[in-house]
Design a protein around this motif. Structure first.
Motif, mmCIF file in Angstrom:
data_model
loop_
_atom_site.group_PDB
_atom_site.id
_atom_site.type_symbol
_atom_site.label_atom_id
_atom_site.label_comp_id
_atom_site.label_asym_id
_atom_site.label_seq_id
_atom_site.Cartn_x
_atom_site.Cartn_y
_atom_site.Cartn_z
ATOM 1 N N THR A 117 -32.097 41.275 15.188
ATOM 2 C CA THR A 117 -32.018 41.143 16.646
ATOM 3 C C THR A 117 -30.654 40.566 16.992
ATOM 4 O OG1 THR A 117 -32.795 38.860 16.710
ATOM 5 C CG2 THR A 117 -34.494 40.580 16.778
ATOM 6 N N ARG A 118 -30.290 40.717 18.278
ATOM 7 C CA ARG A 118 -29.011 40.195 18.751
ATOM 8 C C ARG A 118 -28.937 38.676 18.509
ATOM 9 N NH1 ARG A 118 -23.827 41.759 20.046
ATOM 10 N NH2 ARG A 118 -22.909 40.217 21.430
ATOM 11 N N GLU A 119 -30.055 38.006 18.781
ATOM 12 C CA GLU A 119 -30.077 36.552 18.623
ATOM 13 C C GLU A 119 -29.833 36.169 17.171
ATOM 14 O OE1 GLU A 119 -32.380 38.269 20.436
ATOM 15 O OE2 GLU A 119 -31.328 37.672 22.268
ATOM 16 N N LYS A 120 -30.558 36.862 16.268
ATOM 17 C CA LYS A 120 -30.392 36.543 14.842
ATOM 18 C C LYS A 120 -28.979 36.862 14.378
ATOM 19 C CE LYS A 120 -35.186 37.191 13.381
ATOM 20 N NZ LYS A 120 -36.072 38.058 12.589
ATOM 21 N N PHE A 121 -28.453 37.973 14.919
ATOM 22 C CA PHE A 121 -27.092 38.323 14.543
ATOM 23 C C PHE A 121 -26.122 37.241 15.011
ATOM 24 C CE2 PHE A 121 -22.941 40.178 15.187
ATOM 25 C CZ PHE A 121 -22.730 40.813 13.970
ATOM 26 N N GLU A 122 -26.310 36.801 16.273
ATOM 27 C CA GLU A 122 -25.416 35.767 16.806
ATOM 28 C C GLU A 122 -25.517 34.487 15.976
ATOM 29 O OE1 GLU A 122 -23.015 35.826 18.824
ATOM 30 O OE2 GLU A 122 -23.298 37.826 19.652
ATOM 31 N N GLU A 123 -26.736 34.170 15.529
ATOM 32 C CA GLU A 123 -26.914 32.969 14.717
ATOM 33 C C GLU A 123 -26.079 33.040 13.436
ATOM 34 O OE1 GLU A 123 -30.962 32.015 13.657
ATOM 35 O OE2 GLU A 123 -31.509 32.061 15.793
ATOM 36 N N ARG A 124 -25.974 34.252 12.903
ATOM 37 C CA ARG A 124 -25.286 34.372 11.615
ATOM 38 C C ARG A 124 -23.873 34.921 11.740
ATOM 39 N NH1 ARG A 124 -28.563 36.348 6.729
ATOM 40 N NH2 ARG A 124 -26.796 35.233 5.838
ATOM 41 N N ARG A 125 -23.455 35.132 13.003
ATOM 42 C CA ARG A 125 -22.146 35.736 13.212
ATOM 43 C C ARG A 125 -21.029 34.926 12.543
ATOM 44 N NH1 ARG A 125 -19.473 39.102 16.976
ATOM 45 N NH2 ARG A 125 -21.168 39.292 18.464
ATOM 46 N N ALA A 126 -21.100 33.617 12.712
ATOM 47 C CA ALA A 126 -20.032 32.780 12.167
ATOM 48 C C ALA A 126 -19.961 32.932 10.646
ATOM 49 C CB ALA A 126 -20.276 31.324 12.544
ATOM 50 N N GLU A 127 -21.135 32.951 10.004
ATOM 51 C CA GLU A 127 -21.170 33.046 8.551
ATOM 52 C C GLU A 127 -20.599 34.393 8.094
ATOM 53 O OE1 GLU A 127 -25.135 32.537 7.051
ATOM 54 O OE2 GLU A 127 -24.543 33.356 5.102
ATOM 55 N N LEU A 128 -21.055 35.456 8.774
ATOM 56 C CA LEU A 128 -20.573 36.786 8.410
ATOM 57 C C LEU A 128 -19.062 36.890 8.619
ATOM 58 C CD1 LEU A 128 -23.434 38.776 10.136
ATOM 59 C CD2 LEU A 128 -23.070 38.608 7.664
ATOM 60 N N ALA A 129 -18.612 36.362 9.759
ATOM 61 C CA ALA A 129 -17.181 36.439 10.066
ATOM 62 C C ALA A 129 -16.370 35.666 9.031
ATOM 63 C CB ALA A 129 -16.921 35.890 11.470
ATOM 64 N N LYS A 130 -16.883 34.495 8.666
ATOM 65 C CA LYS A 130 -16.125 33.666 7.723
ATOM 66 C C LYS A 130 -15.988 34.358 6.360
ATOM 67 C CE LYS A 130 -16.767 29.130 9.776
ATOM 68 N NZ LYS A 130 -17.640 27.962 9.842
ATOM 69 N N HIS A 131 -17.052 35.068 5.939
ATOM 70 C CA HIS A 131 -16.952 35.827 4.689
ATOM 71 C C HIS A 131 -15.831 36.846 4.763
ATOM 72 C CE1 HIS A 131 -21.354 35.008 3.339
ATOM 73 N NE2 HIS A 131 -20.502 34.113 2.872
ATOM 74 N N ASP A 189 -18.996 31.679 18.330
ATOM 75 C CA ASP A 189 -18.829 30.464 19.141
ATOM 76 C C ASP A 189 -18.422 29.315 18.237
ATOM 77 O OD1 ASP A 189 -19.524 31.725 21.409
ATOM 78 O OD2 ASP A 189 -21.645 31.135 21.329
ATOM 79 N N ASN A 190 -17.761 28.355 18.828
ATOM 80 C CA ASN A 190 -17.437 27.106 18.131
ATOM 81 C C ASN A 190 -16.651 27.281 16.842
ATOM 82 O OD1 ASN A 190 -18.968 25.759 20.076
ATOM 83 N ND2 ASN A 190 -20.824 26.209 18.896
ATOM 84 N N VAL A 191 -15.899 28.336 16.758
ATOM 85 C CA VAL A 191 -15.039 28.466 15.592
ATOM 86 C C VAL A 191 -13.601 28.324 16.077
ATOM 87 C CG1 VAL A 191 -14.180 30.010 13.821
ATOM 88 C CG2 VAL A 191 -16.616 29.879 14.273
ATOM 89 N N ALA A 192 -12.937 27.300 15.598
ATOM 90 C CA ALA A 192 -11.567 27.087 16.013
ATOM 91 C C ALA A 192 -10.684 28.099 15.295
ATOM 92 C CB ALA A 192 -11.136 25.674 15.663
ATOM 93 N N VAL A 193 -9.958 28.882 16.059
ATOM 94 C CA VAL A 193 -9.062 29.841 15.441
ATOM 95 C C VAL A 193 -7.692 29.667 16.067
ATOM 96 C CG1 VAL A 193 -10.794 31.559 14.901
ATOM 97 C CG2 VAL A 193 -9.704 31.582 17.129
ATOM 98 N N GLY A 194 -6.725 30.284 15.487
ATOM 99 C CA GLY A 194 -5.419 30.307 16.136
ATOM 100 C C GLY A 194 -4.371 29.545 15.361
ATOM 101 N N SER A 195 -4.758 28.544 14.587
ATOM 102 C CA SER A 195 -3.753 27.816 13.850
ATOM 103 C C SER A 195 -3.757 28.274 12.399
ATOM 104 C CB SER A 195 -4.022 26.313 13.922
ATOM 105 O OG SER A 195 -3.319 25.664 12.886
ATOM 106 N N PRO A 196 -2.729 29.014 12.004
ATOM 107 C CA PRO A 196 -2.673 29.468 10.609
ATOM 108 C C PRO A 196 -2.626 28.286 9.646
ATOM 109 C CG PRO A 196 -1.031 30.603 11.949
ATOM 110 C CD PRO A 196 -1.605 29.512 12.804
ATOM 111 N N ALA A 197 -1.982 27.206 10.054
ATOM 112 C CA ALA A 197 -1.909 26.038 9.174
ATOM 113 C C ALA A 197 -3.301 25.478 8.931
ATOM 114 C CB ALA A 197 -1.014 24.975 9.801
#
Lengths: 395, 821
Positions: A117-131, A189-197
């Motif tokens: 579901t969209r909700e479950k996907f959103e819950e795991r989006r950060a984990e999937l993205a980080k991989h 959400d809540n993933v700080a991005v933008g600083s390569p350092a």
């Protein structure tokens, strides 16, 4: 449903350990089967390399695929389109197979509804993205570079703004993903991005390579446990905390944190140095009052407040991730963030303009005017406190 | 207000729509920029709110509030006059005496208003030569480029950032700490409540209105001050004041204004007034504490859990401290002018139910200005309602839309004030020759007069640098600093003063080199819509090209940096629209997924993006919920009723806990009141933003009295002096003298007069103690630090006498620019 049950049964069969057949039979059988299926395997693998395959499952079709369609990688003036495998499947064979092995996890998730579901996907989006980010960071954005190559970029054709950012990145051969996260799909959400350092530091901390007997620093809040096995955190170390690794067990390490606490309240907040309100850990009430886990010595009185402060040694466990052996790079990240966020209205005061215990009040008074999120604000405030007039600066 | 809209809504609408088509009748925010036979309507923003302007034949023909603003300020009517003011700086100019001799020029003639026109190249060469000379001979301690103020709005063109970045491209300079608005408050409250508070978001109005039974406005006139905002103002709090008015009328809420004057807010919402003598809030509050304590109305549990240091404080109140004086209502009444029973009843009222205290900034703009703010926090702590909805204390609900629940969206950043990573200045000299690199802003005149001297400041000793040159941009110290006659002597120490502005302020008049910036209406920009509410992002479209020879700050400083080969580093090679677009895109990506924003082109066409209001919020609720984890930013983490840290500084004018200290001068029986019996309050104006818009001639004419700034005075005080409404009067003391136009009003009690700050200074000539012809109150105000703690302005510690002006009335010299020679 039938596909799911068939696959499920297949998975059960292949995943069950062999108990009665000899290793030799398995190897020989595997070899023969390998020859027979070689051609079929490659064909099957090519099939799974198509966009059609990727979007045949709901999680992909309804989420990331739709998101892609609003980006420049889908539609642009030259009509070149990047499809799923262009970015997510290595073009070189060994890497490709390795990625396919990893991807079996995603198929698993699709079949068993982990992200159906969209909700479950959103819950795991950060984990999937980080991989995916970790993979691209590890290969220095190889798949991006199959199309985008620094050497082929025409600086004169770029806008001045693009050139301002791209030229230094090219000089350092910076991987594309370090700055362009979220370019094809929504950001978690809540993933700080933008600083390569910061991304580099995160990578280093995420590797989890720590050695018993050495000292490390937490670069973010790290959950802590009262044993190597416990799954219930009893608090967390906060960014900047300096610990010594005492022991390791599986994925966990035991650390000692030598710090201070105030004698008013339950002692749940642990501070860096005597009389300095720089927090390094926050503990549950029970843990804070457990003399085994938090060993306190005789308190001293802080003349500035009249409060008693006791030196403590906190001995707890955490995962291996989140530590680095050198902290200065983190302060460099914080310094840049401070300088840009706090100069939109006025010149930012020098860090040593205020004392360690004055900075929280100054900072809290103005932070609402900035765009900093809680993590970023925390990082900047800790940086300011650690570089205040109390740390050798002059007014 | 909104005359055009009302007009269109009225009987003429049908006829007009036939003529102009339907476009003008659509809501303005939803309408794209449209060319009609009548010209083009363009959207922009300002400190005074969102506007749209009719541009016709290359001229701004009309300015009106954007329909999005339900409570526009009348000051929008002053914008056209601001753009086309005769006081505009038209060309680069240099002071006649200075041009030939520079550092060796006679400086006593500064302010004689004689200037020579220059070309831009000549002016920028001079600017750079002087900066280089000072930096080479005196290092960074010779240059003061730290003073900044209420720049025009627009995040890209913000002149503070342009000047600081450009000067930093060359080398270092002396910076300032604090400001003229909240200097004492922002210094004391970190020790007491753990935040500057004065610039902090406050409890959302809906929660105050739903929970408070009593709302106290203490020296606070929010309806006057909420007309303007740091970025584009949305005026959203005004709806809550209307709701408050209704709740007061229905008896649901009682509201009391503690103030010597009947304020605009008091009159609008129908609040009661509790009159108090000027500058005597502390004795009144000590007596309140005495009543709360002796009658057991204080919340002992709250004090034990959430505060430190009640005992030494209450010992002082009860007369058990060194001074041996018990701070009873009987003790306080003769000082503060509040009857004993009223003091006691007020204390009981505060404790009877949920009470929200809301302080303004005026009481901390006086000598010992830390004390009333500290006392306010203590009264709130004794009531035990800090962190509850509709309870506790606020120091900010009159500022920039605070109290509107913020959307949570990211807002546009700004043109970078600092150098980009990897860019080095021409000179890396950071040797301040033993002096401090930062000075308390309100002490800069003392600094000029005592180079090498020292002053205590907030626990440190500041050593004054030897400043030779000052650069001001969009900043008018000849408005905001006290005691102009002292200033005029002090600035003779400066070899060179450079002022960049769009109008001939008194600072330009006293400068050596003046560069014409254009107004914000002559450049493209982007701004936050709602400084704290974060209600949206607004496009500020250039209405007309820069007038006369003026340029944007961006262009001025690009050309300046070119003189030392840092132009590319300064601009990054981006032009105006690339910068504006970049600020928008950065905001858009920061908000992606949470607050949707259209493409830049769509935004620019529509002119505004709106975000929904966020969840209502309670200040200090997290601290109340868990004071250990959510500790305050005080040294102890708790509310500090007494501060050992301050006590350890050993200052005689700000001790371990609040105390009543007599002022250098005070009306109503205080020191000096026999000679100068009137207290002059110089609060923020109702019809300007500080000194901005005073130069808008037609708008100034709507409130000026015989071309002079109004001085508001009680009719009996006026009668005693033979002054009638509309008379030109001379207001004076031993520091200076000014002319103003008398407005008689019962809103002002005996012994209290008001001249709004920001009235332009117009001395008759350059002589010492020259008569100010227009009525700048800072001609007569006192220039001492509020205390050794804050060293803040003491503008509201000021007593004067006034008389009907006799003799030949001099022309107003404040406006219209210099004599060109």
């Amino acid at each position: 449903m039938s596909l799911k049950s068939t696959l499920s049964s297949f998975w059960n069969t292949v995943s069950r350990p062999a108990t009665t057949i000899s290793l030799g039979v398995i190897s020989l059988g595997g070899f023969i089967t390998g020859i027979i299926f070689w051609g079929g395997f490659n064909t099957a693998m090519e099939l799974t390399n198509t966009e059609e395959f990727c979007v045949s499952c709901h999680a992909m079709r309804d989420n990331v695929y739709v998101e892609l369609q609003s980006t420049v990688h889908w539609e642009n003036r030259t009509g070149v389109r990047a499809t799923c495998p262009d970015c997510h499947v290595p073009h070189e064979w060994t890497n490709k197979v390795a990625r396919k092995m990893q991807a079996s996890k995603e198929v698993w998730a699709a079949v068993f509804g982990t992200i159906n579901t969209r909700e479950k996907f959103e819950e795991r989006r950060a984990e999937l993205a980080k991989h995916e980010w970790a993979r691209l960071e590890a290969n220095n954005s190889l798949e991006c570079r199959n199309c985008h190559d620094y050497d082929s970029m025409d600086w004169d054709a770029m806008s001045a703004e693009a050139r301002f950012y791209m030229e230094p990145a090219a000089a350092l051969n910076t991987g594309c993903i370090e700055c362009h996260k979220g370019i094809a799909h929504h950001l978690p959400d809540n993933v700080a991005v933008g600083s390569p350092a910061m991304a580099k530091l995160e990578n280093k901390a995420n590797s989890g390579s720590v050695t018993v007997g050495e000292d490390y620093f937490a670069i973010r809040d790290i959950p802590v446990y009262d044993s190597a096995e416990s799954t219930e955190p009893v608090g967390n170390l906060t960014l900047g905390a300096a610990v010594e690794i005492l022991d390791e067990s599986g994925d966990r390490i035991q650390f000692a944190l030598k710090a201070w606490r105030k004698d008013k309240g339950f002692g749940r907040v642990i501070f860096d140095e005597f009389g300095h309100n720089i927090r390094v850990a926050v503990l549950s009430k029970d843990t804070a009052q457990d003399a085994q886990l938090v060993e306190a010595s005789a308190p001293q009185t802080d003349e500035a407040t009249g409060l008693d402060w006791a030196p403590v040694t906190v001995t707890l466990w955490s995962d291996k991730q989140g530590y680095v052996d050198e902290i200065d790079e983190l302060w460099t990240v914080a310094e840049e963030s401070y300088a840009s966020n706090c100069s939109t209205c006025h010149a930012q005061p020098d860090p040593d303009h205020f004392g360690t215990n004055s900075w929280p009040a100054q900072f809290n008074g103005m932070v609402g005017f900035t765009n900093m999120d809680e993590d970023q604000a925390n990082l900047v405030l800790t940086y300011l406190q650690k570089h205040s007039a109390d740390y050798g600066g002059s007014h | 207000m909104s005359t055009r809209r009302d007009f269109l809504k009225g009987t003429g609408a049908a006829g007009l729509s036939a003529l102009l088509g339907p476009s003008l009748l659509q809501p303005a925010a939803a309408r794209a920029e449209q060319l009609t036979s009548a010209g083009v309507w363009k959207t922009s923003g300002s400190h005074w709110g969102a506007i749209e302007a009719l541009v016709k034949g290359g001229q701004v023909a009309e300015v009106r509030p954007l329909a999005d603003d339900p409570h526009p300020t009348n000051m929008v009517n002053g914008i056209q006059g601001l753009i086309y003011s005769p006081s505009r700086v038209r060309y680069p100019m240099a002071r006649a005496e200075w041009l030939d001799k520079r550092k060796d020029a006679d400086r006593t003639s500064r302010g004689d208003n004689r200037f020579v026109r220059l070309t831009w190249d000549e002016a920028l060469d001079l600017f750079f030569e002087e900066m280089e000379r000072v930096q080479v001979s005196h290092g960074p301690s010779g240059l003061y480029a730290g003073a900044t103020g209420w720049r025009q709005t627009g995040q890209f063109h913000s002149c503070i950032n342009h000047m600081n970045r450009a000067v930093s491209m060359y080398g270092g300079y002396v910076k300032k700490a604090g400001d003229y608005s909240t200097g004492a408050g922002q210094t004391i409250l970190p020790y007491v409540l753990g935040s500057t508070e004065v610039y902090s978001q406050g409890t959302s109005w809906p929660l105050i209105l739903d929970n408070a039974k009593t709302i106290v406005f203490w020296a606070n006139d929010p309806l006057k001050n909420l007309q303007v905002g740091w970025t584009c103002e949305t005026h959203e709090p005004f709806e809550y004041f209307d709701q408050l008015r209704d709740k007061i009328a229905s008896g649901e809420i009682r509201s009391i204004s503690v103030d010597p004057v009947r304020t605009k807010t008091q009159k609008h919402i129908g609040a009661e007034q509790l009159y108090i003598n000027p500058m005597t809030d502390v004795p009144f509050m000590l007596a309140l504490a005495h009543t709360l304590h002796t009658e057991g109305l204080h919340d002992q549990e709250f004090l034990s859990v959430y505060t430190l240091g009640y005992e030494p404080f209450i010992a002082y109140v009860m007369g058990e401290a060194e001074d041996g004086v018990e701070k009873t209502p009987e003790w306080a009444a003769p000082i503060c002018g509040v009857p004993v029973d009223t003091i006691k009843e007020f204390a009981r009222l505060l404790a009877s139910d949920r009470t929200q205290l809301i302080f303004g900034w005026s009481v901390q703009r006086q000598q010992h200005g830390e004390q009333p703010y500290w006392m306010g926090a203590i009264i709130a702590a004794m009531l035990g309602q800090i962190g509850l909805p509709g309870g506790g204390i606020s120091y900010s609900h009159h500022y920039s839309g605070i109290g509107v629940a913020p959307s949570g969206a990211s807002m546009p950043g700004a043109f970078p004030l600092n150098l980009d990573i990897g860019v080095d200045p021409v000179r890396t000299d950071d040797n301040f020759m033993g002096a401090s690199s930062t000075i308390p802003v309100a002490r800069w005149i003392d600094c000029l007069m005592n180079p090498g001297g020292t002053v205590e400041h907030n626990g440190h000793t500041v050593t004054y640098p030897d400043i030779r040159m000052a650069i001001f941009t969009g900043c008018n110290p000849f408005h905001h600093h006290q005691d102009h006659n002292k200033m005029r002597v002090a600035i003779q120490k400066l070899e060179t003063i450079v002022a960049i502005d769009y109008a001939w302020t008194a600072t330009c008049r006293h400068a050596d080199l003046v560069l014409p910036a254009c107004t914000q209406f002559e450049r493209n920009d982007i701004d936050s819509y709602g400084s704290y509410s974060r209600s949206g992002v607004i496009a500020m479209k250039k209405l007309v090209d820069p007038l006369f020879h003026s340029k944007t700050d961006f262009e001025i400083f690009s050309l300046f940096c070119k003189r030392f080969d840092r132009e590319e580093e300064y601009t990054r090679g981006w032009d105006e629209m690339e910068w504006v677009k970049s600020l928008y895109e950065t905001t858009r990506s920061a908000n992606e997924g949470s607050y949707e924003m259209p493409s830049f082109d769509e935004f620019w066409e529509k002119g505004i993006v709106r975000f929904e209001r966020g969840e209502p919020w309670v200040r200090h609720a997290d601290f109340r919920d868990d004071p250990e984890i959510n500790a305050l930013g005080t040294p102890s983490g708790f509310i500090e009723i007494s501060s050992r840290t301050i006590g350890n500084y050993g200052y005689d004018d700000c001790g371990e806990h609040p105390k009543w200290m007599e002022k250098i001068e005070r009306s109503h029986g205080g020191p000096g009141s026999e000679k100068f019996p009137l207290w002059l309050q110089s609060c923020h104006p109702d019809q300007r933003l500080h000194s901005q818009m005073c130069e808008s001639d037609p708008y100034r004419a709507t409130y000026a009295v015989k071309d002079r700034e109004p001085v508001y005075v009680n009719p009996e005080d006026a009668a005693e002096r033979g002054i009638e409404d509309g008379d030109i009067v001379r207001v004076f003391n031993d520091r200076g003298q000014l002319l103003a136009g008398a407005v008689l009003s019962e809103d002002y009690p005996r012994g209290v007069i008001r001249i709004h700050e920001g009235a332009w200074y117009g001395p008759v000539d350059a002589s010492p103690n020259a008569l100010d012809t227009y009525g700048d109150p800072n001609t007569v105000t006192l220039d001492v630090g509020a205390s050794k703690l804050s060293q803040a302005t003491s503008a509201n510690t000021c007593i004067v006498e006034m008389e009907k002006f006799k003799g030949e009335v001099p022309q107003v010299t404040a406006f219209g620019g210099p004599t060109s020679i």
